[in-house]
Design a protein around this motif. Structure first.
Motif, PDB file in Angstrom:
ATOM      1  N   ALA A   1       0.647  -1.170  -0.040  1.00  0.00           N
ATOM      2  CA  ALA A   1      -0.037   0.125  -0.191  1.00  0.00           C
ATOM      3  C   ALA A   1       0.865   1.116  -0.003  1.00  0.00           C
ATOM      4  N   GLU A   2       2.034   1.100   0.670  1.00  0.00           N
ATOM      5  CA  GLU A   2       2.919   2.385   0.777  1.00  0.00           C
ATOM      6  C   GLU A   2       3.964   2.441  -0.366  1.00  0.00           C
ATOM      7  N   ASN A   3       3.980   1.528  -1.145  1.00  0.00           N
ATOM      8  CA  ASN A   3       5.115   1.666  -2.150  1.00  0.00           C
ATOM      9  C   ASN A   3       4.309   1.415  -3.799  1.00  0.00           C
ATOM     10  N   THR A   4       4.685   2.287  -4.553  1.00  0.00           N
ATOM     11  CA  THR A   4       4.328   2.173  -5.948  1.00  0.00           C
ATOM     12  C   THR A   4       4.948   1.067  -6.526  1.00  0.00           C
ATOM     13  N   GLY A   5       4.392   0.220  -7.185  1.00  0.00           N
ATOM     14  CA  GLY A   5       4.933  -0.926  -7.839  1.00  0.00           C
ATOM     15  C   GLY A   5       5.314  -2.239  -6.992  1.00  0.00           C
ATOM     16  N   ILE A   6       4.811  -2.099  -5.875  1.00  0.00           N
ATOM     17  CA  ILE A   6       4.765  -3.320  -4.985  1.00  0.00           C
ATOM     18  C   ILE A   6       3.221  -3.730  -5.001  1.00  0.00           C
ATOM     19  N   TRP A   7       3.163  -5.058  -5.014  1.00  0.00           N
ATOM     20  CA  TRP A   7       2.008  -5.918  -4.950  1.00  0.00           C
ATOM     21  C   TRP A   7       2.287  -6.981  -3.883  1.00  0.00           C
ATOM     22  N   ALA A   8       1.125  -7.414  -3.496  1.00  0.00           N
ATOM     23  CA  ALA A   8       1.295  -8.602  -2.138  1.00  0.00           C
ATOM     24  C   ALA A   8       0.225  -9.675  -2.630  1.00  0.00           C
ATOM     25  N   ALA A   9       0.789 -10.811  -1.865  1.00  0.00           N
ATOM     26  CA  ALA A   9      -0.244 -12.108  -1.764  1.00  0.00           C
ATOM     27  C   ALA A   9      -0.296 -12.586  -0.438  1.00  0.00           C
ATOM     28  N   ALA A  10      -1.610 -13.131  -0.107  1.00  0.00           N
ATOM     29  CA  ALA A  10      -1.767 -13.484   1.126  1.00  0.00           C
ATOM     30  C   ALA A  10      -1.976 -15.253   0.962  1.00  0.00           C
ATOM     31  N   GLY A  11      -1.073 -15.858   2.094  1.00  0.00           N
ATOM     32  CA  GLY A  11      -1.408 -17.181   2.064  1.00  0.00           C
ATOM     33  C   GLY A  11      -0.458 -17.754   3.238  1.00  0.00           C
ATOM     34  N   VAL A  12      -0.396 -19.101   3.272  1.00  0.00           N
ATOM     35  CA  VAL A  12       0.252 -19.721   4.263  1.00  0.00           C
ATOM     36  C   VAL A  12       1.278 -21.034   3.759  1.00  0.00           C
ATOM     37  N   HIS A  13       2.530 -20.866   3.896  1.00  0.00           N
ATOM     38  CA  HIS A  13       3.456 -21.857   3.263  1.00  0.00           C
ATOM     39  C   HIS A  13       2.992 -23.391   3.615  1.00  0.00           C
ATOM     40  N   PRO A  14       3.172 -24.255   2.851  1.00  0.00           N
ATOM     41  CA  PRO A  14       2.863 -25.497   3.263  1.00  0.00           C
ATOM     42  C   PRO A  14       3.799 -26.108   4.509  1.00  0.00           C
ATOM     43  N   ASN A  15       5.016 -25.559   4.873  1.00  0.00           N
ATOM     44  CA  ASN A  15       5.806 -26.137   5.689  1.00  0.00           C
ATOM     45  C   ASN A  15       5.275 -25.461   7.084  1.00  0.00           C
ATOM     46  N   GLU A  16       4.624 -24.627   7.140  1.00  0.00           N
ATOM     47  CA  GLU A  16       4.142 -24.094   8.472  1.00  0.00           C
ATOM     48  C   GLU A  16       3.197 -25.100   8.907  1.00  0.00           C
ATOM     49  N   PRO A  17       3.227 -25.135  10.252  1.00  0.00           N
ATOM     50  CA  PRO A  17       2.479 -25.996  11.017  1.00  0.00           C
ATOM     51  C   PRO A  17       0.841 -26.171  10.785  1.00  0.00           C
ATOM     52  N   GLU A  18       0.480 -27.302  11.002  1.00  0.00           N
ATOM     53  CA  GLU A  18      -1.152 -27.480  10.786  1.00  0.00           C
ATOM     54  C   GLU A  18      -1.943 -26.456  11.443  1.00  0.00           C
ATOM     55  N   ALA A  19      -1.221 -25.984  12.706  1.00  0.00           N
ATOM     56  CA  ALA A  19      -1.962 -25.159  13.465  1.00  0.00           C
ATOM     57  C   ALA A  19      -2.074 -23.675  12.893  1.00  0.00           C
ATOM     58  N   GLU A  20      -1.189 -23.563  12.032  1.00  0.00           N
ATOM     59  CA  GLU A  20      -1.213 -22.299  11.301  1.00  0.00           C
ATOM     60  C   GLU A  20      -2.245 -22.047  10.143  1.00  0.00           C
ATOM     61  N   THR A  21      -2.827 -23.116   9.764  1.00  0.00           N
ATOM     62  CA  THR A  21      -4.006 -23.036   8.653  1.00  0.00           C
ATOM     63  C   THR A  21      -4.736 -22.018   8.676  1.00  0.00           C
TER      64      THR A  21
END
Length: 257
Positions: free
Chosen positions: A51-71
């Motif tokens: 939001a604060e930088n022109t030309g930067i985009w974001a994605a939201a997710g959780v990496h597969p190696n993060e533990p099950e509780a982080e789903t």
């Protein structure tokens, strides 16, 4: 113009010199960057950077190696995906190299991310390691073709590449393709259709030759692009323009949708 289609600029590795990193990226012709989240608690900081930088985009997710509780819950995923400049779901996927035991929770998490991708129309960023068959199986069974996506930091064979290309996916190549021993990957890279190719750093990891062993950063995606242009017998200008067009077709089209 180049785009680093996948990095982790929010990581603490960059906390002390993030502004300088962005300046070096601009100087190298890297005008846009996509930051992929790996855990839910990082979503706000990734969104703020975008939001604060022109030309930067974001994605939201959780990496597969993060533990099950982080789903994450579906509600939390959908809320994050509605934020300004969040253009993709991820990173997500399957990784059987670092995780052990019954990994059905990884598969369920991946399926949830694909469902969020379809619900929002925002493409999914897929991480896969030693899980090729199950990755393809889930992409098919969950109908990931409906919203599309990219296999990031691609290291699989041509058969896998052909399968995901047939599903409408893109393939992103990192510094790994520049390594001397990556002959099989280089053979795949030569075959990839120009209109499905992206380049990335996956920084702070996987710095390309001739910077291998150093902390990676978005400016170094230029080395990946230059290597690929030579490998594919294309001009650097053409490859840079094509990968930029591909990025916008896949990701930022969702901003106006």
């Amino acid at each position: 113009m180049l785009i680093d289609s996948h990095c982790h600029l929010d990581f603490e590795d960059f906390a002390e010199d993030r502004s300088a990193i962005l300046e070096r990226a601009q100087a190298a012709g890297v005008q846009e960057i996509l930051i992929a989240a790996v855990v839910q608690k990082h979503w706000p900081r990734v969104q703020v950077l975008a939001a604060e930088n022109t030309g930067i985009w974001a994605a939201a997710g959780v990496h597969p190696n993060e533990p099950e509780a982080e789903t994450p819950s579906m509600d939390n995923l959908l809320a994050a995906l509605s934020a300004e400049k969040v253009v993709a779901v991820g990173e997500t996927g399957l990784d059987y190299f670092r995780s052990e035991g019954d990994l059905r929770w990884q598969q369920e998490r991946f399926a949830r991310h694909i469902a969020a991708s379809k619900a929002t129309g925002k493409p999914v960023i897929v991480h896969t390691r030693e899980a090729a068959a199950d990755t393809l199986g889930l992409l098919r069974s969950e109908d990931a073709r409906a919203s599309g996506g990219v296999i990031h930091c691609f290291t699989e064979n041509w058969e896998f590449a052909r399968a995901v290309l047939d599903m409408g996916f893109y393939i992103s190549l990192s510094g790994i393709v520049t390594f001397k021993k990556s002959l099989d990957l280089q053979a795949v890279a030569r075959k990839l259709p120009a209109d499905r190719l992206l380049v990335e750093t996956d920084s702070p990891y996987l710095a390309p030759t001739p910077l291998r062993g150093k902390r990676n950063e978005p400016a170094y995606v230029r080395h990946v692009a230059q290597f690929l242009a030579e490998l594919r017998a294309e001009s650097f200008a053409d490859l840079a323009q094509q990968t930029t067009d591909n990025f916008h077709h896949l990701f930022t089209r969702t901003v106006a949708a």
